[in-house]
Every structure is written in C-alpha cells, then in structure tokens.
Design an enzyme around this catalytic site. Structure first.
Site, PDB file in Angstrom:
ATOM      1  N   GLU A  26      58.035  29.186  66.564  1.00 26.66           N
ATOM      2  CA  GLU A  26      58.296  27.977  66.584  1.00 26.66           C
ATOM      3  C   GLU A  26      59.841  28.149  66.838  1.00 26.66           C
ATOM      4  OE1 GLU A  26      58.323  27.036  63.145  1.00 26.66           O
ATOM      5  OE2 GLU A  26      56.236  27.468  61.833  1.00 26.66           O
ATOM      6  N   SER A  53      68.198  30.010  54.517  1.00 27.98           N
ATOM      7  CA  SER A  53      68.745  30.080  55.611  1.00 27.98           C
ATOM      8  C   SER A  53      68.192  31.661  56.053  1.00 27.98           C
ATOM      9  CB  SER A  53      69.826  29.943  56.106  1.00 27.98           C
ATOM     10  OG  SER A  53      71.098  31.198  55.476  1.00 27.98           O
ATOM     11  N   LEU A  54      68.140  31.400  57.903  1.00 32.06           N
ATOM     12  CA  LEU A  54      67.693  32.234  58.180  1.00 32.06           C
ATOM     13  C   LEU A  54      68.841  33.028  59.095  1.00 32.06           C
ATOM     14  CD1 LEU A  54      64.299  30.777  60.519  1.00 32.06           C
ATOM     15  CD2 LEU A  54      64.413  31.439  58.175  1.00 32.06           C
ATOM     16  N   CYS A  65      97.335  -4.080  76.649  1.00 29.40           N
ATOM     17  CA  CYS A  65      97.835  -3.134  77.498  1.00 29.40           C
ATOM     18  C   CYS A  65      97.013  -2.557  78.931  1.00 29.40           C
ATOM     19  CB  CYS A  65      97.197  -2.058  76.482  1.00 29.40           C
ATOM     20  SG  CYS A  65      96.889  -0.334  76.576  1.00 29.40           S
ATOM     21  N   GLN A 103      50.499  -6.739  67.807  1.00 29.12           N
ATOM     22  CA  GLN A 103      49.550  -6.658  66.593  1.00 29.12           C
ATOM     23  C   GLN A 103      50.287  -5.386  65.509  1.00 29.12           C
ATOM     24  OE1 GLN A 103      46.777  -4.178  69.335  1.00 29.12           O
ATOM     25  NE2 GLN A 103      45.253  -5.645  68.903  1.00 29.12           N
ATOM     26  N   TYR A 104      51.287  -4.297  65.669  1.00 29.24           N
ATOM     27  CA  TYR A 104      51.171  -3.723  64.584  1.00 29.24           C
ATOM     28  C   TYR A 104      52.574  -5.161  63.489  1.00 29.24           C
ATOM     29  CZ  TYR A 104      54.823  -1.557  62.280  1.00 29.24           C
ATOM     30  OH  TYR A 104      55.913   0.078  61.443  1.00 29.24           O
ATOM     31  N   ARG A 142      70.716  19.608  52.764  1.00 31.57           N
ATOM     32  CA  ARG A 142      70.681  21.493  52.151  1.00 31.57           C
ATOM     33  C   ARG A 142      71.399  21.887  51.911  1.00 31.57           C
ATOM     34  NH1 ARG A 142      70.491  25.027  56.738  1.00 31.57           N
ATOM     35  NH2 ARG A 142      67.913  26.289  56.385  1.00 31.57           N
ATOM     36  N   LYS A 198      62.871  26.506  68.130  1.00 32.27           N
ATOM     37  CA  LYS A 198      64.596  26.593  66.973  1.00 32.27           C
ATOM     38  C   LYS A 198      65.677  25.325  67.253  1.00 32.27           C
ATOM     39  CE  LYS A 198      68.598  28.504  64.335  1.00 32.27           C
ATOM     40  NZ  LYS A 198      68.889  27.653  64.797  1.00 32.27           N
TER      41      LYS A 198
END
Length: 672
Positions: free
Chosen positions: A115, A84-85, A435, A37-38, A138, A117
C-alpha cells in the site's frame, strides 16, 4: 404512523442518501447528483431536525460544521495498542525482512499486500451501532487525544455506516487509519492563506496534523482533510478475516474509504510493486514517502506477533528522499502585507527534484528555534511535488565553530516598530501602521490580478513609489501623473502611458475585487465574493454589526471579528472613501436568473486568446455558473483553450461536453 415516526423514517433515509453521495463525491470522485440536488437533500434534513430537535443526532450529516471550541483535548485509551511500523531504506533491508518472515512461518514464499505509505496522522475511530462516536490520535500508542469533533468535519469520513450487500454492522467497531491532505487541496489551502496574508504551511503533513489538533472544530472544518482506513480491531460481531485484503474489502463494503493496494507474491513481487510505486509516486493525488509491505495471511500475522512497538509482519519501505545538501548563506526577515515577520533562509543555489532552489521559508520563530538553523550551516533541503522548499535538517558535524543562533528581531527590520506575537503565539507581526514594507506588499496585493488588476504595477515599481514618497495610501495611485512616473527608474513614455491607462481602467471594477484588494486579513477571493453578495456597497460594512458579518456564508467567528474590526477602524474607512472619491466604482454583484451557465459547473483549461483565465471565470460566475478546478462527472462544460492537457483528456474519457474558445465566447454573447 404518526408525523414524528414519518419524520424519523425520512431522516434515516436522508442520512443514508447523503452518506452515499458523500462517498461518491469525496472518495470515488464520481458524483451521481448535482450540488443543487445534494443541497436540497441537506436542507430537507435540516428542516426535519429543526421541527423535531430529537432527530438531530451526533452522527447526522448536518453536524459536520464543528461544535464549540474546547479548552483542551481529552484523553482516550485505545482498545488495542496503536503500534508503528519499522522502517527500511534499501533492498537489503527488504531481503532480510522477507527472510525473517519465511523462517518464522516455515514457508518458501509469502504473499504480501503493498500500500502507498501516506505521510499523514494516524487515527483510531470508534463506531457504535453504526454511528461514529469517537476518534483519537495515536498519542503514545496506548493513550491518544480525543479529536472527535474535528474528525466529524472530514467529508470523506462517514458519520454512519450504511453497508452494501446486507453486511451486518458490529455493535462496536474500532478502525484505524490516516488523516491527510491531497496535493491539490494543499495547494489551494496555501494559495488561500497567501491571499489572506497568512504564513504558508511547509508540507501537507504539517497542515493535516495542525488542522486535526485545532481546539476550535470550526477551524478544522475550513481545512480540506481526507482520510483512509486500513485496519480494524477484532471484537464481537467483527468477522474473522483470512487475509488483509479481505479485511480491506470489508471496510470498503461498510462505506469506509480505503487506499489503493496491490497483492505481491514473494520478494520479487514486492520489488516489482516498489519499483512501480517509486516511478508513479508523483502521479498519486497525495504525498507518499514510501510503500507499506504487509503479510496478507491473517493466521501468519498472529504467529509472527510483534517486537517492542512494531509488528513483525509489516514494514515501511521508504523512498529515497528528494533532498540535497547546501549552505545557508544568510537568514533574513520578510515583512508581509499583514505585518507578519517571516524568517527566510537564503541558500547557495542547489537543484532539488529538477528545480533550482535558492530560498527556503523557515515559517516562524518557533520553527526556526526547533530546527536551530544558523547562518553558515550545511542543511538538507527538500522539495516534494508542488510543495515549497523546506529545510529538513541541519548537519551539525559541519557547523562552523563561530556560529550563533539567529536572534529574532524585537522590532520590525524595516520601520523599527515594535514586533508583537499573535494571540496564538505562532506569528510575530510588525505593529507599525505606516510600515513601508507592509505598504509595498499591500500595493502589490491591491494591484494584483484578482484584485484591481493594474497591469504594469509590479514589485519593483511598488517599492519605488513607496520609497520616493509618491504613494502613501491606495488612493495616491490614482493621483499619479505621467510626469511623476517619468522620474522613476526604467520608466519611459510608453510604460508611463500604459500604466496611467491601466489605472484608469481599474476604476471600473466589481465589489468583490474591491473588497479583496483592501488586503483584509483572512479575506481571500472566495470570502470577498460572499461579502460582496451580502454587502453590495462598502459603506454598508461600516454600519454592519458583528452578527451581520457572522451571517455571511463561510465566515467564522474569528474571521468575522477581524472583518468587523477592519471596517470600524476610522483610518480604513477614510482609505475606502478616498478611493471612491478618486473615481473607483465597484459594481454590485449581478444575480443571473436564466441562461446556459446558471447552476452549471465549468472547468477552464489551456490558454485563451480573447481573455484571461480570470476574466473567463468572472464571466461564468456573473452568469450564475461555478468554475471548478478539476474535471469530474459533475462537470457540465470544459472550456478548452490552446495546449489543453490532462483536464481535456479526462473530459473526453467521461463524456463531458467540451467547448472551444469560439463556442464559449458565443455562449457568453447570447447570455450577456
């Protein structure tokens, strides 16, 4: 309303529908429609865009496959700095963080948001009038790299915002988040690379970062990247939020994927959240290396501000590393079937995360040089989840005085052929056509379960057959006699008889298995299946043009060139003809038109007694079904063998039809 206006209105409707179904499938893992269907909706949109090219906008769902390769990434100046943290590693650091916050805010207790990380790559996304127009890394926090074309290939990232609850979309919206790879996708990616004879990725973060920074977006499109968003930059039309949780829910309302979160009251609440996160880290579908702790109140955040390049109102509380120190006893070179020379560290055995580790790959020369690992070094080894062991760092203070850098060989350590670097400069390969090390690996691959499935032909036997000169090419395997085998070590009458019988059985195979068994670089099981459907006989590939091969499903330009070159090589044509002359009979794929499996999604779990898992998969696919690796609402059947585990449980929870082995076999027989 004229035809174009009708087409434009329908295209907008299809954008919304496809975005909704992508969100249900890739973010919620709860699809509402079948693949068929998609695909029907997608084809309808593609047809509309073909008839009316002006409808093909950059934010169209049809544009996810990636555009042309770039020579270099452009620069993007961030609207607001991407800070940044700061990290903390123990409870004392958390206590001090909370004390500083309470002192600066002047309150006895603070509400936090916690949250997981992610160990991913930070990104900034820009939407204009609801359409995704730009994405950047970033970089240095002020300026990043423009990776817009690559980000468009990520299925969980909406190309257009279609909010719920009549929320107004700002004219310009910039959001921040993280690109990562889920554990199961990382495992499949490495399995595919192993099938294709490519070096494995060390960890999901390396894979995500490397995938996002591909100059060719089509390479990124082949990698299973995901994204979570967690921040939006203030601006005109962007709501003024009272809390961070309110902001996260706003992002979710816009249709953007967000990570799970937990509100924590005060220091004790954060401690409880951290303990729960640490305990459940391996249950998450993605790798995490800590927990992010953020002040929830937005006004308090503004008052707290930032110091240097980190906010005062948030911190990353890192988990204790699952690492152990050990000694590098030696560094060796492993030669793969495609000639790749991979440095491997042989370690003094050590237990890491409950598993004994004695070897760790160093991936390639660049990685070896970057980490500067040497024989005799004391190193820290990490093994996270199902990820292969890797050396994290060297303890330089314990390095022996007489240590010397490892000299990467200029020649193959097995056949002494010249070793040369790939076009991208990352992998060094042996150029020796004969080889022995490559031949051993090629024979192992030829006999493997997904290839010719020759039971009893393992590593040691393959090495013996090559070293004694009895096997110099694949076809030589089918000329082996019982007398030949009895001259080998640890080979008795019964073992020899069994191997001869297994070799004879393997002659009746499929074109898919046959093509996979040849060990063509970049060609895994899925690509072999697509090639077999397009070219039912191998001789057809001898005549196929580069354009013919490029038209095969999921075959990109680089892969097409490798496949075309392989089948144009006279030596390879001769090897294939020799196999066919030896009695190997690859059967062309059969296309099922009816039966209980056509168009169905099937998940196999547990041990089966009547056939192997791979045989069951083949039987389902031969009858027009698709075998999936995980259970979702899209699953039609779960076939549960003995000791079925979490997949069976999830099927029961979702109400998916469950078949035991007997019922499954009966269905196969009725649709033989």
């Amino acid at each position: 309303m004229d035809d174009f206006q009708k087409a434009a209105a329908r295209a907008r409707e299809l954008h919304r529908e496809l975005a909704h179904h992508n969100y249900r499938y890739y973010v919620l893992d709860s699809p509402e429609v079948s693949d068929a269907q998609y695909d029907k909706l997608m084809r309808e949109l593609q047809d509309l865009e073909a008839k009316h090219p002006s409808l093909q906008t950059p934010d169209s769902p049809t544009q996810r496959v990636g555009g042309a390769a770039a020579e270099e990434f452009g620069e993007v100046v961030h609207r607001a700095p991407m800070i940044s943290l700061a990290n903390i590693f123990e409870d004392q650091g958390l206590t001090e963080f909370d004390e500083r916050i309470r002192k600066l805010v002047g309150l006895p207790g603070i509400a936090y948001v916690c949250e997981p990380k992610l160990d991913g790559l930070a990104i900034a996304l820009r939407y204009e009038k609801g359409a995704f127009v730009q994405g950047a890394t970033r970089g240095d926090g002020t300026t990043g790299e423009d990776v817009t074309s690559n980000l468009r290939t990520i299925r969980s990232l909406p190309m257009s915002l279609f909010p719920q609850d009549d929320v107004k979309v700002p004219d310009v919206l910039e959001v921040r988040g993280e690109v990562f790879i889920r554990k199961k996708d990382f495992q499949k990616l490495n399995e595919k690379r192993e099938e294709e004879g490519e070096p494995l990725f060390a960890n999901p973060r390396n894979a995500a970062a490397g995938s996002l920074r591909q100059l060719d977006p089509r390479m990124t499109a082949a990698r299973p990247l995901s994204v979570f968003l967690y921040e939006c930059v203030p601006g005109e039309g962007v709501p003024v939020f009272k809390t961070h949780i309110e902001k996260l829910e706003y992002l979710k309302t816009l249709g953007l994927p967000i990570n799970q979160y937990r509100r924590a009251e005060g220091l004790e609440g954060v401690r409880q959240a951290y303990d729960a996160s640490l305990k459940g880290r391996h249950e998450l579908p993605f790798e995490v290396d800590g927990m992010v702790v953020k002040v929830d109140d937005e006004d308090q955040r503004k008052r707290l501000g930032q110091v240097s390049k980190s906010p005062r109102w948030a911190v990353a509380y890192k988990f204790p590393p699952e690492e152990e120190s050990t000694e590098v006893m030696d560094i060796g070179i492993q030669v793969g079937r495609t000639g790749a020379l991979t440095p491997v560290a042989h370690l003094k055995p050590v237990k890491v995360g409950g598993v004994t580790v004695a070897r760790a790959t160093l991936h390639n020369e660049d990685e070896l040089r970057r980490k500067d690992v040497r024989k005799g070094d004391t190193v820290f080894v990490r093994r996270a989840g199902d990820v292969i062991p890797e050396i994290v760092s060297v303890v330089l203070s314990k390095r022996p005085a007489d240590s010397a850098p490892f000299e990467f060989p200029k020649h193959c350590p097995v056949c002494d052929a010249v070793a040369t670097k790939d076009e991208d400069g990352a992998i060094i390969r042996c150029t020796g056509a004969s080889c022995p090390a490559q031949l051993v690996e090629k024979i192992r691959h030829f006999a493997s379960r997904l290839a010719m499935d020759i039971e009893g032909l393992g590593d040691k036997l393959a090495a013996q057959l090559v070293s004694t000169g009895r096997v110099k090419a694949f076809a030589d395997l089918y000329a082996l006699t019982k007398e030949d085998l009895l001259t080998l070590e640890r080979m008795g009458d019964k073992s020899a008889d069994n191997l001869i019988a297994s070799l004879e059985r393997s002659k009746q195979t499929t074109q898919r298995r046959f093509l996979y068994s040849l060990g063509i670089r970049h060609v895994g099981d899925a690509t072999a299946k697509a090639l077999a459907e397009a070219f039912p006989r191998s001789e057809m590939l001898f005549e196929a043009s580069l354009e013919d091969i490029s038209r095969v499903k999921d075959v990109g330009p680089i892969m097409a060139q490798v496949i075309h070159t392989f089948f144009q090589e006279p030596q390879n044509q001769e090897a294939i003809r020799a196999l066919l002359a030896a009695g190997v009979q690859p059967a062309a794929p059969q296309v099922a038109t009816g039966g209980p499996f056509v168009g169905k999604s099937v998940v196999l779990t547990g041990a089966m007694t009547g056939m192997t898992r791979e045989q069951a998969k083949e039987e389902v696919e031969r009858r027009g079904g698709k075998v999936a690796g995980s259970v979702s609402r899209k699953t039609d059947f779960v076939v549960a063998g003995e000791d079925a585990g979490s997949k069976l449980k999830k099927a029961q929870e979702l109400g998916v039809r469950i078949l035991d082995e007997q019922a499954f076999l009966q269905m196969l027989q009725t649709n033989a």
